[in-house]
Design a protein around this motif. Structure first.
Motif, PDB file in Angstrom:
ATOM      1  N   UNK A 247       4.095  -4.349   2.041  1.00 11.82           N
ATOM      2  CA  UNK A 247       3.552  -3.059   1.619  1.00 11.82           C
ATOM      3  C   UNK A 247       3.515  -3.021   0.107  1.00 11.82           C
ATOM      4  N   UNK A 248       2.349  -2.695  -0.436  1.00 13.25           N
ATOM      5  CA  UNK A 248       2.156  -2.520  -1.867  1.00 13.25           C
ATOM      6  C   UNK A 248       2.007  -1.027  -2.123  1.00 13.25           C
ATOM      7  N   UNK A 249       2.828  -0.489  -3.005  1.00 14.43           N
ATOM      8  CA  UNK A 249       2.757   0.939  -3.320  1.00 14.43           C
ATOM      9  C   UNK A 249       1.924   1.115  -4.583  1.00 14.43           C
ATOM     10  N   UNK A 250       0.744   1.698  -4.435  1.00 16.78           N
ATOM     11  CA  UNK A 250      -0.124   1.940  -5.577  1.00 16.78           C
ATOM     12  C   UNK A 250      -1.347   1.043  -5.592  1.00 16.78           C
ATOM     13  N   UNK A 251      -2.516   1.638  -5.741  1.00 15.33           N
ATOM     14  CA  UNK A 251      -3.775   0.889  -5.806  1.00 15.33           C
ATOM     15  C   UNK A 251      -4.368   0.943  -7.204  1.00 15.33           C
TER      16      UNK A 251
ATOM     17  N   UNK B 214      -0.498  -4.209   3.265  1.00 18.71           N
ATOM     18  CA  UNK B 214      -1.066  -2.857   3.284  1.00 18.71           C
ATOM     19  C   UNK B 214      -0.845  -2.271   1.899  1.00 18.71           C
ATOM     20  N   UNK B 215      -1.865  -1.642   1.347  1.00 21.20           N
ATOM     21  CA  UNK B 215      -1.745  -0.932   0.080  1.00 21.20           C
ATOM     22  C   UNK B 215      -1.718   0.565   0.379  1.00 21.20           C
ATOM     23  N   UNK B 216      -0.697   1.242  -0.108  1.00 25.75           N
ATOM     24  CA  UNK B 216      -0.566   2.683   0.079  1.00 25.75           C
ATOM     25  C   UNK B 216      -0.793   3.377  -1.258  1.00 25.75           C
ATOM     26  N   UNK B 217      -1.850   4.154  -1.345  1.00 27.45           N
ATOM     27  CA  UNK B 217      -2.237   4.839  -2.576  1.00 27.45           C
ATOM     28  C   UNK B 217      -2.141   6.346  -2.372  1.00 27.45           C
TER      29      UNK B 217
END
Length: 445
Positions: free
Chosen positions: A12-16, A35-38
């Motif tokens: 999981x990547x936090x921030x786009x 998954x990128x969560x923006x």
């Protein structure tokens, strides 16, 4: 019963923002699920707050290698390498096309704010089988609902733009600060004083606080308004020499011109300077009275509006259930803190660093980008790109590539900023006689 992490759990990547999307590009090239969560409605959402500004560094220094490879394979053509883009151009010509690539688009969720990161079924106190347990990432959607996502790794690239430092002394909100904000007497960071926010400041008595590039550029833009605009520059420091900086010695010419032009405006009296000025509280309704202590005693200054440019800090509350090792002073990863301490390092003198330096006791959790620098104001975009390249290699098991960190940064004598932790904060064009957009380097992780 504990849930066991599997290779099918995504990272999981936090921030786009630029660093988050670069992480996604590198994980894609490594064939690792993600998954990128923006939290915003689009890629680089935080940049809308400063899109009117222009970067210090040209396009050639603002593109991540993996992201550029994916874009060019789709037929995208890179902008002119020597051109300085604005924030809006960074989004429109780079981040939005990158986020729309099919390799990334299906794995990006917008309007998904991360509120907590932990381990599934395991709080901070539990050690048994901790490293085998997947991360639990809790998100809140715009309709107020919560949802949990399991992850094999977490890369926090959420930046610091949403958590500005308070204006009061000792790192605390000054009494009356919240009320002044609510009344509109204190602006958001980096207002567009020549455009969107012009009516708030033109012809008014304006105080700018801070000694970084954001403060300097707001001062420069205010000076280009009509002479009826009174400009007061308040700084806690007694010496502004470091703000004026490296001048012609700065390897980024646009950034080096910043201090030279600012010094001229101060010397000619266009900008009034208040040094050793520590704000204690705010009062007033029709106007804002700024109360401060100075070496000569207490002082009150009445202004119409105040522009804060006192820096940012990382939001760590959402990480409270993780086992982190942070530098006590700057709140960066413990091994990174001494390398970026602004008392000893400019952004150009920071050593290259990758996964090993960014690692925490919480295996496979990383803070990257501006947030990785905590409260230190010395971050460069290229640094974040190398961080996530190294982390992606480590997650893929390529230890040699993860450890082979290479980074060449432009040295400067003006490496102080207050713009979300980014060292390439706004600066004017090299030609001081001409009006130009501000220059900035990134404000979202």
């Amino acid at each position: 019963m504990l849930t066991t992490s599997t290779t099918s759990d995504p990272a999981v990547i936090i921030g786009a923002g630029p660093i988050g999307l670069a992480a996604a590009a590198h994980l894609y090239e490594r064939d690792l699920p993600f998954i990128v969560l923006e939290s915003g409605p689009a890629a680089g959402a935080a940049i809308t707050g400063w899109g009117h500004t222009r970067l210090f560094s040209p396009w050639q220094h603002n593109l991540d290698s993996a992201a550029q490879r994916l874009l060019e394979a789709s037929g995208w053509t890179a902008p002119d390498a020597d051109t300085l883009p604005t924030g809006h151009e960074l989004r429109e010509q780079y981040l939005e096309p990158l986020a729309q690539l099919p390799q990334l688009a299906e794995s990006i969720r917008y309007d998904a704010r991360v509120t907590a990161v932990s381990r599934a079924g395991v709080d901070k106190t539990r050690t048994a089988r901790r490293e085998e347990t997947p991360f639990l990432v809790r998100i809140e959607t715009t309709d107020g609902h919560s949802e949990d996502v399991l992850a094999s790794a977490v890369i926090d690239a959420s930046g610091t733009w949403s958590t500005p430092n308070p204006l009061g002394q000792a790192g605390l909100l000054a009494p009356g600060e919240r009320q002044a904000l609510a009344a509109g007497r204190i602006t958001p960071p980096l207002p567009d004083v020549q455009g969107r926010d012009r009516e708030r400041v033109a012809g008014k008595r304006v105080m700018v606080t801070g000694t970084g590039h954001s403060a300097a550029n707001t001062l420069l833009d205010l000076a280009e308004l009509d002479a009826a605009t009174t400009i007061i520059w308040a700084a806690r420091t007694a010496d502004l020499t470091r703000v004026y900086g490296g001048g012609e010695q700065d390897e980024l010419a646009a950034r080096g011109a910043l201090g030279t032009r600012l010094r001229t405006l101060v010397d000619t009296g266009r900008i009034e300077v208040l040094t050793s000025f520590t704000i204690t509280h705010f009062t007033g309704e029709d106007a804002l009275t700024v109360h401060a202590v100075t070496p000569d005693g207490e002082r009150e200054v009445s202004v119409d509006v105040l522009v804060p440019a006192t820096g940012f800090r990382p939001e760590l509350g959402m990480l409270s259930e993780l086992r982190l090792s942070l530098d006590l002073a700057v709140e960066a990863p413990a091994q990174l803190g001494p390398l970026i301490d602004p008392e000893f390092h400019s952004c150009g003198s920071v050593e290259p660093h990758g996964e090993r330096v960014l690692a925490h006791p919480e295996k496979n959790f990383y803070i990257v980008g501006m947030k990785s620098y905590g409260r230190a104001p010395t971050f460069l975009m290229a640094t974040g790109y190398e961080q996530v390249r190294s982390i992606a290699a480590a997650l893929a098991g390529d230890r040699d590539a993860a450890d082979a960190v290479h980074l060449e940064l432009p040295e400067t004598g003006v490496c102080t900023t207050d713009l979300g932790g980014s060292c390439d904060a706004p600066a004017p064009a090299a030609d001081a006689c001409c009006s130009s957009p501000q220059l900035i380097e990134l404000s979202a992780g």
